[in-house]
Design an enzyme around this catalytic site. Structure first.
Site, mmCIF file in Angstrom:
data_model
loop_
_atom_site.group_PDB
_atom_site.id
_atom_site.type_symbol
_atom_site.label_atom_id
_atom_site.label_comp_id
_atom_site.label_asym_id
_atom_site.label_seq_id
_atom_site.Cartn_x
_atom_site.Cartn_y
_atom_site.Cartn_z
ATOM 1 N N HIS A 74 0.859 -1.197 0.000
ATOM 2 C CA HIS A 74 0.000 0.000 0.000
ATOM 3 C C HIS A 74 0.890 1.241 0.000
ATOM 4 C CE1 HIS A 74 -3.985 -1.807 1.697
ATOM 5 N NE2 HIS A 74 -3.403 -2.626 0.857
ATOM 6 N N TYR A 204 -8.686 5.069 8.518
ATOM 7 C CA TYR A 204 -8.701 5.406 9.942
ATOM 8 C C TYR A 204 -9.762 6.491 10.128
ATOM 9 C CZ TYR A 204 -4.268 2.908 10.652
ATOM 10 O OH TYR A 204 -3.293 1.941 10.742
ATOM 11 N N PRO A 296 -2.485 -0.189 19.129
ATOM 12 C CA PRO A 296 -2.309 -0.613 17.728
ATOM 13 C C PRO A 296 -2.577 0.475 16.681
ATOM 14 C CG PRO A 296 -4.277 -1.615 18.689
ATOM 15 C CD PRO A 296 -3.581 -0.918 19.800
ATOM 16 N N LYS A 300 2.528 -0.289 15.009
ATOM 17 C CA LYS A 300 3.969 -0.283 15.267
ATOM 18 C C LYS A 300 4.510 -1.487 16.057
ATOM 19 C CE LYS A 300 5.455 3.110 13.098
ATOM 20 N NZ LYS A 300 4.905 2.402 11.942
ATOM 21 N N TYR A 388 4.624 6.384 9.983
ATOM 22 C CA TYR A 388 3.765 5.239 9.671
ATOM 23 C C TYR A 388 4.497 4.243 8.767
ATOM 24 C CZ TYR A 388 -0.527 2.621 8.889
ATOM 25 O OH TYR A 388 -1.465 1.616 8.847
HETATM 26 P P1 RFL Z 1 4.460 -12.015 21.118
HETATM 27 O O1 RFL Z 1 3.915 -12.046 19.726
HETATM 28 O O2 RFL Z 1 3.502 -11.779 22.227
HETATM 29 O O3 RFL Z 1 5.215 -13.405 21.337
HETATM 30 C C1 RFL Z 1 5.639 -13.821 22.608
HETATM 31 C C2 RFL Z 1 5.703 -15.337 22.612
HETATM 32 O O4 RFL Z 1 6.235 -15.774 23.867
HETATM 33 C C3 RFL Z 1 5.483 -16.864 24.357
HETATM 34 N N1 RFL Z 1 5.644 -16.917 25.828
HETATM 35 C C4 RFL Z 1 6.530 -17.737 26.434
HETATM 36 N N2 RFL Z 1 7.395 -18.631 25.950
HETATM 37 C C5 RFL Z 1 8.186 -19.291 26.834
HETATM 38 N N3 RFL Z 1 8.109 -19.107 28.181
HETATM 39 C C6 RFL Z 1 7.261 -18.225 28.718
HETATM 40 N N4 RFL Z 1 7.192 -18.045 30.036
HETATM 41 C C7 RFL Z 1 6.415 -17.480 27.827
HETATM 42 N N5 RFL Z 1 5.467 -16.524 27.998
HETATM 43 C C8 RFL Z 1 5.014 -16.194 26.777
HETATM 44 C C9 RFL Z 1 4.069 -16.553 23.899
HETATM 45 O O5 RFL Z 1 3.265 -17.741 23.857
HETATM 46 C C10 RFL Z 1 4.315 -15.961 22.511
HETATM 47 O O6 RFL Z 1 4.311 -16.955 21.497
HETATM 48 O O7 RFL Z 1 5.615 -10.923 21.268
HETATM 49 P P2 RFL Z 1 6.704 -10.374 20.210
HETATM 50 O O8 RFL Z 1 7.430 -11.479 19.543
HETATM 51 O O9 RFL Z 1 7.435 -9.333 20.947
HETATM 52 O O10 RFL Z 1 5.823 -9.670 19.051
HETATM 53 C C11 RFL Z 1 5.090 -8.501 19.280
HETATM 54 C C12 RFL Z 1 3.839 -8.467 18.381
HETATM 55 O O11 RFL Z 1 3.144 -9.685 18.498
HETATM 56 C C13 RFL Z 1 2.916 -7.287 18.719
HETATM 57 O O12 RFL Z 1 3.666 -6.131 19.023
HETATM 58 C C14 RFL Z 1 1.947 -6.934 17.563
HETATM 59 O O13 RFL Z 1 1.036 -7.969 17.326
HETATM 60 C C15 RFL Z 1 1.190 -5.628 17.854
HETATM 61 N N6 RFL Z 1 0.205 -5.288 16.826
HETATM 62 C C16 RFL Z 1 0.570 -4.710 15.623
HETATM 63 N N7 RFL Z 1 1.864 -4.471 15.353
HETATM 64 C C17 RFL Z 1 2.228 -3.963 14.142
HETATM 65 O O14 RFL Z 1 3.412 -3.724 13.923
HETATM 66 N N8 RFL Z 1 1.320 -3.690 13.139
HETATM 67 C C18 RFL Z 1 -0.001 -3.910 13.335
HETATM 68 O O15 RFL Z 1 -0.791 -3.701 12.399
HETATM 69 C C19 RFL Z 1 -0.425 -4.401 14.612
HETATM 70 N N9 RFL Z 1 -1.716 -4.646 14.849
HETATM 71 C C20 RFL Z 1 -1.143 -5.588 17.023
HETATM 72 C C21 RFL Z 1 -2.089 -5.240 16.004
HETATM 73 C C22 RFL Z 1 -1.574 -6.231 18.175
HETATM 74 C C23 RFL Z 1 -2.904 -6.507 18.321
HETATM 75 N N10 RFL Z 1 -3.284 -7.166 19.510
HETATM 76 C C24 RFL Z 1 -3.987 -8.394 19.521
HETATM 77 C C25 RFL Z 1 -2.718 -6.719 20.743
HETATM 78 C C26 RFL Z 1 -3.411 -5.510 16.149
HETATM 79 C C27 RFL Z 1 -3.832 -6.120 17.314
HETATM 80 C C28 RFL Z 1 -5.300 -6.372 17.418
HETATM 81 C C1 PHB Z 2 -4.699 -4.860 11.137
HETATM 82 O O1 PHB Z 2 -4.912 -5.055 9.903
HETATM 83 O O2 PHB Z 2 -4.863 -5.762 11.975
HETATM 84 C C2 PHB Z 2 -4.298 -3.512 11.589
HETATM 85 C C3 PHB Z 2 -4.035 -2.530 10.663
HETATM 86 C C4 PHB Z 2 -3.650 -1.258 11.096
HETATM 87 C C5 PHB Z 2 -3.538 -1.003 12.444
HETATM 88 C C6 PHB Z 2 -3.782 -1.996 13.379
HETATM 89 C C7 PHB Z 2 -4.172 -3.259 12.954
HETATM 90 O O3 PHB Z 2 -3.194 0.248 12.857
#
Ligand code: RFL
Ligand code: PHB
Length: 394
Positions: A74, A204, A296, A300, A388
Site C-alpha cells: 500500500h 482510519y 495498535p 507499530k 507510519y
Molecule cells: P508475542 O507475539 O507476544 O510473542 C511472545 C511469545 O512468547 C510466548 N511466551 C513464552 N514462551 C516461553 N516461556 C514463557 N514463560 C512465555 N510466555 C510467553 C508466547 O506464547 C508468545 O508466542 O511478542 P513479540 O514477539 O514481541 O511480538 C510482538 C507483536 O506480536 C505485537 O507487538 C503486535 O502484534 C502488535 N500489533 C501490531 N503491530 C504492528 O506492527 N502492526 C499492526 O498492524 C499491529 N496490529 C497488534 C495489532 C496487536 C494486536 N493485539 C492483539 C494486541 C493488532 C492487534 C489487534
Molecule cells: C490490522 O490489519 O490488523 C491492523 C491494521 C492497522 C492497524 C492496526 C491493525 O493500525
C-alpha cells in the site's frame, strides 16, 4: 538434563523467531523455548501492517518470498473525519517508502518453517520457565519440556522475547527497572469478515461515537475494528449492532459504503502504552512486547519487535565474531530511542482519533483541528507518513 547453547531465546513470537533466524545466518547457535504449540502460534491473529524496514529485513534474510507473493503493498492510508476522506500519500511523502499488508501469523509461519527446515530447535509446549543467574556470565534457563521432564539450558546470553505477559521482564529485580505505563479508557473490537475489500487503502476514521478502522487481509477476507468500552464483552456485540455502528462511524457524504459479509471472528483488544527501562539486565536482553507495548493505532508493535531484534542480532554477531561487547552494552540505549519515537507516534495517533470519556466539545474541536492540519499541511502529513511507513532502521 543440562544442555548448552550460545543464546537461549524465550518465546517464539515474531521477536524470538526472527532473532533465532538472524543468529543462525551468522552461525550463532540458539534454542527457542515456547509455552504454546506450533499450531497455536501459527493461528494467533494479531498485526497486519509491516513497515518498509520490516519488509526489507525479511527479504534480506531470505524469508520474504511468500510475503512478496501474497502480501499487498500500500502506498497510502485514508484519514476520515467530519464525513470526508483525506488520503495521506505515504510513498510520496516518505521518500519512496511503502507498507505491506501481510498478517503477523503468516510471518510466524514463514519464520518457523525456515528454522525447522534448517534442523534448528524450537521447543514447543514448555512449562515453568525460570531464568537463573542472569547477573553472571553463565545464565541458565530451567523449564519443563513438552513431556513434563525438568531441563536446564546453559547459555551465554538470554533473549527475553516472551511478550507482555512473559516471565523475562518480571525476573529483573524491581529496583533495577523503571516502568512507564498508560492505559487508555477504551478497547478495540476486532472482526474478520468474508467480503471483498471495500477500499484500496486502510481507512482510519474519527467519529463522535468513536474510532473505526477498515483494514484487509486478502481479496476475500477483511479486518475491521471499532473503539469499544475497555471492559466490553464480545456477547454485547451481535452482528447487527457491529454493522450499524461501523456504517455510522464510517459514513461519508460521497456515497461510499462498507461492504458487509459473514463475520467469522470477534475479539477485544486492550489499549495501553508501556516501556521498561533499561531493556537489559546482566546477560538478559528484552526484545519486542516483553519490553514495550504500543496501542495498535500506529501499527507499530510488530515492527518495533523486528527493529529491536535487528539491533540485538548485530550486537551478538559483533560479540561472537569480533569479541566486541560495546554494541551489547549499547543495546538498550539504541533500541529505546526508536521505541520512544514509536511510543509517541502511537499515542499521538490514538489521541487524535479516539473518543475519550472526559471529552469536552473543546477537546473534540481540537482533534478536528489536528486532523485538518495533518491533511492540509505537507509538513505535518510528512511527519505522519515517515512514522507510519517507518523511519529507516539504524
Ligand atoms: P508475542 O507475539 O507476544 O510473542 C511472545 C511469545 O512468547 C510466548 N511466551 C513464552 N514462551 C516461553 N516461556 C514463557 N514463560 C512465555 N510466555 C510467553 C508466547 O506464547 C508468545 O508466542 O511478542 P513479540 O514477539 O514481541 O511480538 C510482538 C507483536 O506480536 C505485537 O507487538 C503486535 O502484534 C502488535 N500489533 C501490531 N503491530 C504492528 O506492527 N502492526 C499492526 O498492524 C499491529 N496490529 C497488534 C495489532 C496487536 C494486536 N493485539 C492483539 C494486541 C493488532 C492487534 C489487534
Ligand atoms: C490490522 O490489519 O490488523 C491492523 C491494521 C492497522 C492497524 C492496526 C491493525 O493500525
Amino acid at each position: 538434563m543440562i544442555n548448552r547453547t550460545q543464546v537461549g531465546i524465550v518465546g517464539a513470537g515474531p521477536a524470538g523467531l526472527l532473532l533465532a533466524h538472524l543468529l543462525q545466518l551468522e552461525d550463532i547457535e540458539s534454542v527457542v523455548l515456547e509455552t504454546r504449540s506450533r499450531e497455536e502460534i501459527e493461528a494467533t491473529l494479531r498485526a497486519g501492517v509491516l513497515e518498509q524496514g520490516t519488509v526489507d529485513v525479511l527479504n534480506e534474510s531470505g524469508v520474504g518470498e511468500r510475503m512478496m507473493r501474497e502480501g499487498f503493498v500500500h502506498h497510502g492510508i485514508v484519514l476520515r473525519f467530519a464525513g470526508r476522506s483525506h488520503r495521506i500519500d505515504l510513498t510520496g511523502l516518505s521518500g519512496g517508502r511503502s507498507i505491506m499488508v501481510y498478517a503477523q501469523h503468516e510471518v510466524i509461519k514463514d519464520l518457523a518453517k525456515a528454522r525447522l527446515d534448517a534442523g534448528a530447535p524450537i521447543e514447543f509446549g514448555v512449562k515453568d520457565v525460570t531464568l537463573l543467574d542472569l547477573d553472571t556470565a553463565a545464565p541458565r534457563i530451567r523449564y519443563r519440556d513438552g513431556a513434563g521432564a525438568l531441563r536446564e539450558l546453559a547459555c551465554d546470553y538470554v533473549a527475553g522475547c516472551d511478550g507482555f505477559h512473559g516471565v523475562s521482564r518480571p525476573t529483573i529485580p524491581s529496583r533495577r527497572r523503571t516502568e512507564f505505563t498508560r492505559v487508555y479508557p477504551f478497547g478495540w473490537f476486532g472482526i474478520l469478515v468474508e467480503a471483498p475489500p471495500a477500499t484500496d487503502e486502510l481507512i482510519y476514521a474519527h467519529h463522535e461515537r468513536g474510532f473505526a478502522l477498515v483494514s484487509t487481509r486478502s481479496p476475500s477476507i477483511q479486518r475491521l475494528y471499532l473503539q469499544c468500552e475497555p471492559e466490553d464483552q464480545v456477547a454485547n456485540w451481535p452482528d447487527a449492532r457491529i454493522w450499524q455502528e461501523l456504517h455510522t462511524r464510517l459514513a461519508t457524504g460521497d456515497g461510499w459504503r462498507l461492504t458487509e459479509g459473514r463475520i467469522f471472528q470477534k475479539g477485544i483488544v486492550a489499549m495501553r502504552s508501556f516501556v521498561v527501562e533499561p531493556m537489559q539486565y546482566g546477560h538478559l536482553f528484552l526484545a519486542g512486547d516483553a519490553a514495550h507495548i504500543v496501542p495498535p493505532t500506529g501499527a507499530k508493535g510488530l515492527n518495533l519487535a523486528v527493529a529491536d531484534v535487528r539491533v540485538l542480532a548485530r550486537a551478538l554477531t559483533a560479540f561472537y565474531r569480533d569479541k566486541r561487547s560495546d554494541l551489547l552494552e549499547q543495546y538498550s540505549t539504541t533500541a529505546l530511542r526508536r521505541v520512544w519515537r514509536a511510543e509517541h507516534f502511537s499515542w499521538w495517533m490514538t489521541s487524535m482519533l479516539h473518543r475519550f470519556h472526559d471529552d469536552t466539545p473543546f477537546h473534540h474541536r481540537l482533534q478536528l483541528a489536528e486532523l485538518d492540519y495533518v491533511t492540509r499541511s505537507r509538513a505535518k502529513a510528512t511527519t505522519l507518513a515517515e512514522n507510519y511507513a517507518g523511519l529507516p532502521l539504524d
